[in-house]
Design an enzyme around this catalytic site. Sequence first.
Site, PDB file in Angstrom:
ATOM      1  N   ASN A 155      11.126   5.082  -1.362  1.00  0.00           N
ATOM      2  CA  ASN A 155      10.607   3.781  -0.949  1.00  0.00           C
ATOM      3  C   ASN A 155      11.639   2.978  -0.168  1.00  0.00           C
ATOM      4  OD1 ASN A 155       8.398   4.622  -2.312  1.00  0.00           O
ATOM      5  ND2 ASN A 155       8.713   3.325  -4.106  1.00  0.00           N
ATOM      6  N   ILE A 156      11.115   2.173   0.747  1.00  0.00           N
ATOM      7  CA  ILE A 156      11.981   1.383   1.609  1.00  0.00           C
ATOM      8  C   ILE A 156      11.859  -0.091   1.257  1.00  0.00           C
ATOM      9  CG2 ILE A 156      11.932   3.040   3.513  1.00  0.00           C
ATOM     10  CD1 ILE A 156       9.637   1.468   4.749  1.00  0.00           C
ATOM     11  N   ASP A 157      11.221  -0.377   0.120  1.00  0.00           N
ATOM     12  CA  ASP A 157      10.931  -1.777  -0.213  1.00  0.00           C
ATOM     13  C   ASP A 157      12.037  -2.457  -1.013  1.00  0.00           C
ATOM     14  OD1 ASP A 157      10.544  -0.775  -2.861  1.00  0.00           O
ATOM     15  OD2 ASP A 157       8.398  -0.494  -2.495  1.00  0.00           O
ATOM     16  N   THR A 212       4.395   9.525  -6.482  1.00  0.00           N
ATOM     17  CA  THR A 212       4.564  10.210  -5.194  1.00  0.00           C
ATOM     18  C   THR A 212       3.661  11.423  -5.094  1.00  0.00           C
ATOM     19  OG1 THR A 212       6.103  11.412  -3.751  1.00  0.00           O
ATOM     20  CG2 THR A 212       6.622  11.426  -6.104  1.00  0.00           C
ATOM     21  N   SER A 213       3.182  11.680  -3.880  1.00  0.00           N
ATOM     22  CA  SER A 213       2.344  12.855  -3.662  1.00  0.00           C
ATOM     23  C   SER A 213       3.214  14.096  -3.449  1.00  0.00           C
ATOM     24  CB  SER A 213       1.448  12.637  -2.435  1.00  0.00           C
ATOM     25  OG  SER A 213       2.243  12.443  -1.280  1.00  0.00           O
ATOM     26  N   HIS A 238      14.902   7.827   1.968  1.00  0.00           N
ATOM     27  CA  HIS A 238      14.312   7.528   3.275  1.00  0.00           C
ATOM     28  C   HIS A 238      14.854   6.225   3.841  1.00  0.00           C
ATOM     29  CE1 HIS A 238      10.684  10.384   2.328  1.00  0.00           C
ATOM     30  NE2 HIS A 238      11.811  11.015   2.566  1.00  0.00           N
ATOM     31  N   PRO A 281       0.824  -1.216   0.000  1.00  0.00           N
ATOM     32  CA  PRO A 281       0.000   0.000   0.000  1.00  0.00           C
ATOM     33  C   PRO A 281       0.853   1.259   0.000  1.00  0.00           C
ATOM     34  CG  PRO A 281      -0.014  -1.031   2.189  1.00  0.00           C
ATOM     35  CD  PRO A 281       0.704  -1.972   1.262  1.00  0.00           C
ATOM     36  N   ASP A 282       0.311   2.358  -0.551  1.00  0.00           N
ATOM     37  CA  ASP A 282       1.028   3.630  -0.398  1.00  0.00           C
ATOM     38  C   ASP A 282       0.624   4.230   0.946  1.00  0.00           C
ATOM     39  OD1 ASP A 282      -1.444   4.806  -0.788  1.00  0.00           O
ATOM     40  OD2 ASP A 282      -0.972   5.740  -2.705  1.00  0.00           O
ATOM     41  N   PHE A 283       0.950   5.487   1.196  1.00  0.00           N
ATOM     42  CA  PHE A 283       0.670   6.074   2.505  1.00  0.00           C
ATOM     43  C   PHE A 283      -0.640   6.848   2.524  1.00  0.00           C
ATOM     44  CE2 PHE A 283       5.168   5.361   2.206  1.00  0.00           C
ATOM     45  CZ  PHE A 283       5.444   4.768   3.419  1.00  0.00           C
ATOM     46  N   ARG A 284      -0.844   7.694   1.501  1.00  0.00           N
ATOM     47  CA  ARG A 284      -1.885   8.707   1.606  1.00  0.00           C
ATOM     48  C   ARG A 284      -3.099   8.511   0.724  1.00  0.00           C
ATOM     49  NH1 ARG A 284       3.006  10.751   2.353  1.00  0.00           N
ATOM     50  NH2 ARG A 284       3.372  11.669   4.406  1.00  0.00           N
ATOM     51  N   CYS A 293      24.076  -2.809  24.073  1.00  0.00           N
ATOM     52  CA  CYS A 293      23.645  -1.925  25.160  1.00  0.00           C
ATOM     53  C   CYS A 293      22.177  -2.103  25.553  1.00  0.00           C
ATOM     54  CB  CYS A 293      23.898  -0.466  24.760  1.00  0.00           C
ATOM     55  SG  CYS A 293      22.680   0.176  23.597  1.00  0.00           S
ATOM     56  N   CYS A 346       0.682   4.178 -12.944  1.00  0.00           N
ATOM     57  CA  CYS A 346       2.078   4.261 -13.442  1.00  0.00           C
ATOM     58  C   CYS A 346       2.426   3.141 -14.401  1.00  0.00           C
ATOM     59  CB  CYS A 346       3.180   4.299 -12.411  1.00  0.00           C
ATOM     60  SG  CYS A 346       2.993   4.332 -10.749  1.00  0.00           S
ATOM     61  N   ASN A 400       1.631   9.847 -12.470  1.00  0.00           N
ATOM     62  CA  ASN A 400       0.982   9.660 -11.174  1.00  0.00           C
ATOM     63  C   ASN A 400      -0.532   9.692 -11.354  1.00  0.00           C
ATOM     64  OD1 ASN A 400       1.810   9.369  -8.357  1.00  0.00           O
ATOM     65  ND2 ASN A 400       0.711  11.273  -7.962  1.00  0.00           N
ATOM     66  N   CYS A 446      23.279   3.343  20.677  1.00  0.00           N
ATOM     67  CA  CYS A 446      24.738   3.279  20.480  1.00  0.00           C
ATOM     68  C   CYS A 446      25.117   3.073  19.019  1.00  0.00           C
ATOM     69  CB  CYS A 446      25.351   2.191  21.361  1.00  0.00           C
ATOM     70  SG  CYS A 446      25.046   0.514  20.774  1.00  0.00           S
TER      71      CYS A 446
HETATM   72  P1  OAD Z   1       2.010   8.874  -0.836  1.00  0.00           P
HETATM   73  O1  OAD Z   1       1.104   7.803  -0.365  1.00  0.00           O
HETATM   74  O2  OAD Z   1       2.022  10.164  -0.124  1.00  0.00           O
HETATM   75  O3  OAD Z   1       1.732   9.186  -2.374  1.00  0.00           O
HETATM   76  C1  OAD Z   1       1.613   8.157  -3.324  1.00  0.00           C
HETATM   77  C2  OAD Z   1       1.142   8.780  -4.633  1.00  0.00           C
HETATM   78  O4  OAD Z   1       1.112   7.770  -5.615  1.00  0.00           O
HETATM   79  C3  OAD Z   1      -0.246   9.387  -4.552  1.00  0.00           C
HETATM   80  O5  OAD Z   1      -0.254  10.620  -5.238  1.00  0.00           O
HETATM   81  C4  OAD Z   1      -1.126   8.342  -5.267  1.00  0.00           C
HETATM   82  O6  OAD Z   1      -2.233   8.911  -5.928  1.00  0.00           O
HETATM   83  C5  OAD Z   1      -0.153   7.787  -6.264  1.00  0.00           C
HETATM   84  N1  OAD Z   1      -0.416   6.393  -6.678  1.00  0.00           N
HETATM   85  C6  OAD Z   1      -0.756   5.340  -5.914  1.00  0.00           C
HETATM   86  N2  OAD Z   1      -0.847   4.214  -6.634  1.00  0.00           N
HETATM   87  C7  OAD Z   1      -0.561   4.578  -7.910  1.00  0.00           C
HETATM   88  C8  OAD Z   1      -0.500   3.876  -9.153  1.00  0.00           C
HETATM   89  N3  OAD Z   1      -0.718   2.556  -9.241  1.00  0.00           N
HETATM   90  N4  OAD Z   1      -0.201   4.574 -10.254  1.00  0.00           N
HETATM   91  C9  OAD Z   1       0.045   5.913 -10.197  1.00  0.00           C
HETATM   92  N5  OAD Z   1       0.005   6.618  -9.068  1.00  0.00           N
HETATM   93  C10 OAD Z   1      -0.291   5.970  -7.936  1.00  0.00           C
HETATM   94  O7  OAD Z   1       3.480   8.213  -0.871  1.00  0.00           O
HETATM   95  P2  OAD Z   1       4.893   8.956  -0.991  1.00  0.00           P
HETATM   96  O8  OAD Z   1       4.786  10.173  -1.819  1.00  0.00           O
HETATM   97  O9  OAD Z   1       5.889   7.930  -1.366  1.00  0.00           O
HETATM   98  O10 OAD Z   1       8.075   8.646   4.550  1.00  0.00           O
HETATM   99  O11 OAD Z   1       5.118   9.365   0.529  1.00  0.00           O
HETATM  100  C11 OAD Z   1       6.259  10.055   0.887  1.00  0.00           C
HETATM  101  C12 OAD Z   1       6.743   9.668   2.267  1.00  0.00           C
HETATM  102  O12 OAD Z   1       5.666   9.805   3.221  1.00  0.00           O
HETATM  103  C13 OAD Z   1       7.128   8.216   2.414  1.00  0.00           C
HETATM  104  O13 OAD Z   1       8.445   7.960   1.994  1.00  0.00           O
HETATM  105  C14 OAD Z   1       6.991   7.979   3.887  1.00  0.00           C
HETATM  106  C15 OAD Z   1       5.680   8.666   4.113  1.00  0.00           C
HETATM  107  O14 OAD Z   1       5.455   9.114   5.405  1.00  0.00           O
HETATM  108  C16 OAD Z   1       8.485   8.296   5.748  1.00  0.00           C
HETATM  109  O15 OAD Z   1       7.956   7.410   6.378  1.00  0.00           O
HETATM  110  C17 OAD Z   1       9.638   9.100   6.268  1.00  0.00           C
END
Ligand code: OAD
Length: 270
Positions: A112-114, A203-204, A131, A38-41, A166, A247, A227, A142
């Site tokens: 991404n961390i994957d 990415t958002s 990240h 899953p993505d985050f947002r 530690c 994508c 995106n 430590c």
């Molecule tokens: P987000 O979840 O914020 O954004 C993902 C973006 O990808 C959104 O704009 C979605 O609409 C889009 N998206 C999802 N699936 C898609 C698909 N199949 N095709 C095209 N677009 C798609 O994730 P990040 O931008 O990666 O950091 O989030 C940035 C950082 O926030 C992460 O690295 C993480 C998080 O908190 C830390 O934990 C430090």
Amino acid sequence: QTLESRTLDGIANYIKSGRAQRIVVMTGAGTSTSAGIPDFRSPETGLYANLSRLNLPYAEAVFDISYFRNNPLPFYTLARELYPGKYRPTITHSFIRLLHDKGLLLKLFTQNIDCLEREAGVPDEAIVEAHGSFARQSCIECRSPYPDDSMREMIATGDVPHCEECGGLVKPEIVFFGEQLPAAFFLNRMKPAEADLCIVMGTSLTVQPFASLPGFCAEGTPRVLINKERAGSLGSRADDVLLLGDCDERVRDLARACGWLEELETLWAK
Ligand code: OAD
């Protein structure tokens, strides 16, 4: 012909004419959703919308260093699901590998961390894991490294690992909110200024300082956003191109327009 297909062809022609020799790619969680992560947002499917079972004060606390110090369990509950090894790279990851194989990739910046870019065959020296990643882990007190095999065991059993030196908490070297990004990010963050093409995918662009990277591209350098939705200030410059949608689909469209689709599909199927 729609405006969108004209701009897609415009970018493909730019690449085919040989003008794009130093491409920077910037990625986020959207490049891995079709792999099953899953993505985050995203409103319904994103991680932050699905953490109620962890009883967090707010969703991002799961990746917050001060919260983790007091309560590491929610992170480790999630880590079990996110831990690399069970997911396969997407065709979008293979596209980045293809750019590298063609000698066109200047740098990949990923949030991404994957580790899926690595798994798709993009070499270490081309990647900036802004990240961090699950590739290593260490004590938050430590800084002693913690062994990979013990980590894998702890993740599998859902236990919280502690430092063998530690007794401090061990954390994968993922960048949490409240922590510095790795030195590699700061060493490379002006690379976009050297690029002749920038591709931002999945990415958002909401988290700084990563979100500022596309702004370092020179005026006149085409910036492509692949995106589901608009992100950051992409679209604000005359040479920006928005390829909105999934994508994997948009990457296939771009590869097709460049005459690379068959090669890409073969690379991905390997
Ligand atoms: P987000 O979840 O914020 O954004 C993902 C973006 O990808 C959104 O704009 C979605 O609409 C889009 N998206 C999802 N699936 C898609 C698909 N199949 N095709 C095209 N677009 C798609 O994730 P990040 O931008 O990666 O950091 O989030 C940035 C950082 O926030 C992460 O690295 C993480 C998080 O908190 C830390 O934990 C430090």
